[in-house]
Design a protein around this motif. Structure first.
Motif, short mmCIF file in Angstrom:
data_model
loop_
_atom_site.label_atom_id
_atom_site.label_comp_id
_atom_site.label_asym_id
_atom_site.label_seq_id
_atom_site.Cartn_x
_atom_site.Cartn_y
_atom_site.Cartn_z
N VAL A 1 -6.34 59.12 -37.70
CA VAL A 1 -5.06 59.77 -38.01
C VAL A 1 -5.02 60.17 -39.48
CG1 VAL A 1 -2.57 59.39 -38.20
CG2 VAL A 1 -3.80 58.59 -36.17
N VAL A 2 -5.29 59.24 -40.37
CA VAL A 2 -5.13 59.51 -41.80
C VAL A 2 -6.39 60.09 -42.42
CG1 VAL A 2 -3.33 57.77 -42.08
CG2 VAL A 2 -5.72 57.11 -42.37
N PHE B 1 1.37 61.16 -43.40
CA PHE B 1 1.61 60.56 -42.09
C PHE B 1 2.98 59.89 -42.04
CE2 PHE B 1 0.68 56.43 -39.73
CZ PHE B 1 1.03 56.93 -38.48
N THR B 2 3.25 58.99 -42.97
CA THR B 2 4.53 58.27 -42.96
C THR B 2 5.69 59.17 -43.33
OG1 THR B 2 4.07 57.50 -45.22
CG2 THR B 2 3.46 56.03 -43.40
N ASP B 3 5.46 60.12 -44.24
CA ASP B 3 6.54 61.04 -44.62
C ASP B 3 6.97 61.87 -43.42
OD1 ASP B 3 8.17 62.30 -46.80
OD2 ASP B 3 7.07 64.08 -46.15
N ILE C 1 -1.12 66.90 -37.03
CA ILE C 1 -2.47 66.42 -37.35
C ILE C 1 -3.51 67.36 -36.77
CG2 ILE C 1 -4.12 64.54 -36.95
CD1 ILE C 1 -1.66 62.64 -36.99
N LEU C 2 -3.30 67.81 -35.53
CA LEU C 2 -4.23 68.76 -34.92
C LEU C 2 -4.24 70.08 -35.67
CD1 LEU C 2 -3.46 68.06 -31.16
CD2 LEU C 2 -5.67 67.76 -32.26
N LEU D 1 -10.62 67.70 -33.95
CA LEU D 1 -10.69 66.40 -34.63
C LEU D 1 -12.13 65.90 -34.64
CD1 LEU D 1 -7.55 64.61 -33.16
CD2 LEU D 1 -7.76 65.73 -35.38
N SER D 2 -12.54 65.30 -35.76
CA SER D 2 -13.86 64.70 -35.86
C SER D 2 -13.85 63.25 -35.39
CB SER D 2 -14.37 64.76 -37.30
OG SER D 2 -13.47 64.12 -38.18
#
Length: 397
Positions: free
Chosen positions: A332-333, A348-350, A373-374, A381-382
């Motif tokens: 994710v991050v 992410f959190t924001d 994220i995508l 995504l890797s």
């Protein structure tokens, strides 16, 4: 039959709808639904299911057009979990209602009628509620529904892991647990689980080593071991030990990281055991409490006892009403764009905080986040990206 159908007749017709739907195959369900919707004065009905990436609403009947989830009125009903009414092209009324089984969002149903009054609206809502339960019961054994929810073929390791996954979202009046997982069709070794036992919510996130069939198999074994221990009444450290032993015995070359949690719903006490995974995050009153749930690291799951050392440590914390707990995999991050910039923990959190402040419900927050994220990676995504969020919201005094 028109809107003057009596209450007694309406109840009888709804009962007959349920009986007929129970005996119908998924392909026959739209025919059954239309027959009774017309008899109830609700006109023509159409079922739309959300695809597994939550981007489109796909008609259960092939040949009908798909609907974009982010721009259509049907998508608005799905995203907000609320009714939407519009004037039809021939002067009638189109009613869009969400199909949801508790916290799990399945899609929408469209009903078309010449007029709309309070009685019809109540029958629309009742029909949607019953239809959601019927679809939930049928999708456990229906490949037709699974096929309609897919937009392209799925890789074998992904098929194996997804066979173990629970519904995306579960919830009660006190708590919601919701998760998203990408890439939807080429998944490696990520997985999640959540379930209720009496007054406890259990939630788990797992990340198997590698990106092949063996990593998917390790995650599947870990999830099976987790459920077996949980259903035997094991405590968290015993549960983690069961998973350790299962992986060490059956897949000695594989290991995975993970977090096992238990949330006592009446009191809000959260207990967790972290096995080599990124620590959980706590968001309280639209703020990330930095390192609030960070503890000394534990080794991954599946290591031999001689390497794992002592028994797994279990931690606990008391939550405040409205707290959100985030479990996530490192994909994710660590996701990077073409310039090498990570999506990052702060972004992410924001995103979670901003979406929550905007009034989005928990499943919608994660849907929007995983799409962001995508987009950051242009849909490529890797590494697997999995997020599970718990929200504790006890009833007021």
């Amino acid at each position: 039959m028109d809107r003057n159908v009596s209450n007694g007749s309406g109840e009888r017709l709804l009962e007959e709808l349920v009986r007929a739907a129970q005996l119908a195959s998924p392909a026959e369900l739209p025919v059954v639904l239309n027959r009774y919707a017309e008899a109830l004065g609700l006109g023509r009905a159409a079922i739309y299911l959300v695809d597994i990436q939550q981007r489109r609403l796909v008609p259960l009947v092939e040949g009908e057009p798909e609907l974009d989830l982010d721009t259509s009125l049907a998508g608005w009903a799905y995203r907000t979990d609320s009714l939407r009414v519009e004037e039809g092209p021939s002067g009638g009324m189109n009613v869009w209602l969400p199909l949801a089984d508790g916290a799990e969002r399945l899609g929408v149903v469209e009903l078309n009628m010449s007029t709309l009054d309070a009685l019809k609206l109540r029958r629309c809502r009742t029909t949607a509620l019953l239809l959601a339960l019927i679809i939930t019961s049928k999708r456990t054994y229906s490949d037709t529904i699974a096929q309609r929810m897919r937009t392209r073929p799925m890789h074998l390791p992904t098929e194996m892991v997804r066979a173990f996954l629970p519904p995306r979202s579960i919830g009660t009046g006190r708590v919601v647990s919701t998760a998203v997982l990408e890439p939807a069709y080429e998944l490696g070794g990520d997985g999640f689980d959540h379930a209720f036992t009496e007054d406890v919510l259990h939630a788990t996130i797992l990340d198997g080593m590698g990106h092949n069939l063996a990593s998917g198999l390790a995650t599947s074994v870990a999830m099976a071991g987790c459920r077996n221990a949980r259903r035997s009444g094991a405590d968290l450290n015993e549960l983690a030990g069961t998973v350790d032993e299962a992986l060490a015995k059956w897949l000695p070359e594989q290991f995975c990281t993970g977090i096992f949690t238990q949330l006592h719903m009446p009191t809000g006490v959260l207990r967790w055991c972290n096995c080599g995974h990124p620590p959980p995050l706590l968001i309280r009153r639209h703020r990330l409490l930095h390192k609030a749930l960070e503890r000394a690291p534990e080794p991954p799951l599946g290591l031999p006892a001689s390497l794992a050392g002592t028994a797994r440590q279990v931690h606990d914390v008391s939550l405040d009403a409205g707290d959100r707990i985030l479990l996530y995999s490192d994909g994710v991050v660590e996701s990077r764009d073409e310039a090498g910039e990570e999506f990052g923990l702060e972004r992410f959190t924001d995103y979670i905080i901003r979406s929550t402040a905007a009034g989005q419900n928990a499943p919608e927050v994660l849907r929007l986040l995983i799409h962001a994220i995508l987009e950051h990676r242009h849909d490529k995504l890797s590494d697997d990206a999995t997020i599970l969020m718990l929200e504790w919201q006890p009833p007021g005094p």
